[in-house]
Design an enzyme around this catalytic site. Sequence first.
Site, PDB file in Angstrom:
ATOM      1  N   SER A  43      -4.266 -13.339   0.672  1.00 11.55           N
ATOM      2  CA  SER A  43      -2.819 -13.490   0.701  1.00 11.55           C
ATOM      3  C   SER A  43      -2.361 -14.698  -0.107  1.00 11.55           C
ATOM      4  CB  SER A  43      -2.342 -13.557   2.153  1.00 11.55           C
ATOM      5  OG  SER A  43      -0.947 -13.327   2.236  1.00 11.55           O
ATOM      6  N   ASP A  88       0.662  -2.236   3.852  1.00 11.19           N
ATOM      7  CA  ASP A  88       1.078  -3.639   3.883  1.00 11.19           C
ATOM      8  C   ASP A  88       2.583  -3.731   4.136  1.00 11.19           C
ATOM      9  OD1 ASP A  88       1.538  -6.374   3.441  1.00 11.19           O
ATOM     10  OD2 ASP A  88      -0.047  -6.474   1.936  1.00 11.19           O
ATOM     11  N   HIS A 147      -1.768  -5.469   6.115  1.00  9.40           N
ATOM     12  CA  HIS A 147      -2.036  -6.675   5.336  1.00  9.40           C
ATOM     13  C   HIS A 147      -3.337  -7.357   5.761  1.00  9.40           C
ATOM     14  CE1 HIS A 147      -0.910  -9.908   2.690  1.00  9.40           C
ATOM     15  NE2 HIS A 147      -0.984 -10.805   3.661  1.00  9.40           N
TER      16      HIS A 147
END
Length: 368
Positions: free
Chosen positions: A133, A252, A308
């Site tokens: 991320s 996501d 995610h």
Amino acid sequence: MRSRRAALVLLLPLLAAAVQTSAALPFIVLHGIGDQCANHGVATFTKLLSEWSASDGHCLYCTVSLLHSLPSKHSSAPIEMLVIKLLSSFPREIGSGTWDSWVMPLQQQADIVCNKVKEMEQLRSGYNIVGLSQGNLIGRAVVEFCDGGPPVKNFISLGGPHAGTASVPLCGSGIFCIIVDALLKLEIYSDYVQAHLAPSGYLKIPTDMEDYLKSCRFLPKLNNEIPEGRNATYKERFSSLENLVLIMFEDDAVLIPRETSWFGYYPDGAFDPVLPPQKTTLYEEDWIGLKTLDEAGRVKFVSVAGGHLGISKGDMRKYIVPYLVDRSSSKTLWWSISDLVGVTWHAARELALGLTESDGAVLGSLSS
């Protein structure tokens, strides 16, 4: 006879692998926002990759005395005073990386990692980066901005907001998030928010591109988006990667849009449609060398199931592990008979008893 044949079948692949294996480069893992290296998910993720690739893995985090990141006590705005009060209630040193990943400016985080990798003797001959991320932006900054750092060979990105995100990552209802909400009310591109909220450095509102390019302190520089400020060195360094693996999560809901994991994004001035990476100006004009890498076959666009960062062990083995092995440098490695017998017995036992490894998400579906 059958048992001997079965044993031979199991031994042959191991013997073949024993004759020649590849020397693995070390790698670093850069975690996402609100996470830390000591957390079970990140620690397990790093450990598994290290075991599977036979390479030395290190999770790095950025820490700084909280005293250096506190707002000025001379601030007069009520909301700034609220932030000061909340921040002051925490210990002065947060050594886990969780807090700093939220409030330390991204350039400062990148500078800390840059200094760390330059100090690590084991990275001198080169290393790989695995980003999670927000950690991907720190990793890319190290590639592009870190003068005198060891060479980065492969960059594996999981759910990275490379082209920006149109929404601050999900936070929750805890005290950290109260502070985040307070900061957001000050306007995302204000100097104050840019200095005290890390995600503001890559928040990209497509209908407010003028303020973004003028006042956002991190992503416009990282992506060479400022016309009068483009740096050929950033492009040269980024396009020198041997492989760039961009992993996007199909479900996501943290990154807006999820295609930013591939450098896809909205066109300037609108929230629709989402442009594929090859249709963005960043790619077409090759501001950072993404087009150069892609045309050379060195970009892997990977889509995996899950939310995610919710990557499974199977997908880790398939899409990450192969790039943590330096296939350009081979060495001969002879295993002892006891090692071979031990590994073979373990494999045979698992096959016989059906002890297959769970393929559940290692990191879980995280919001960082």
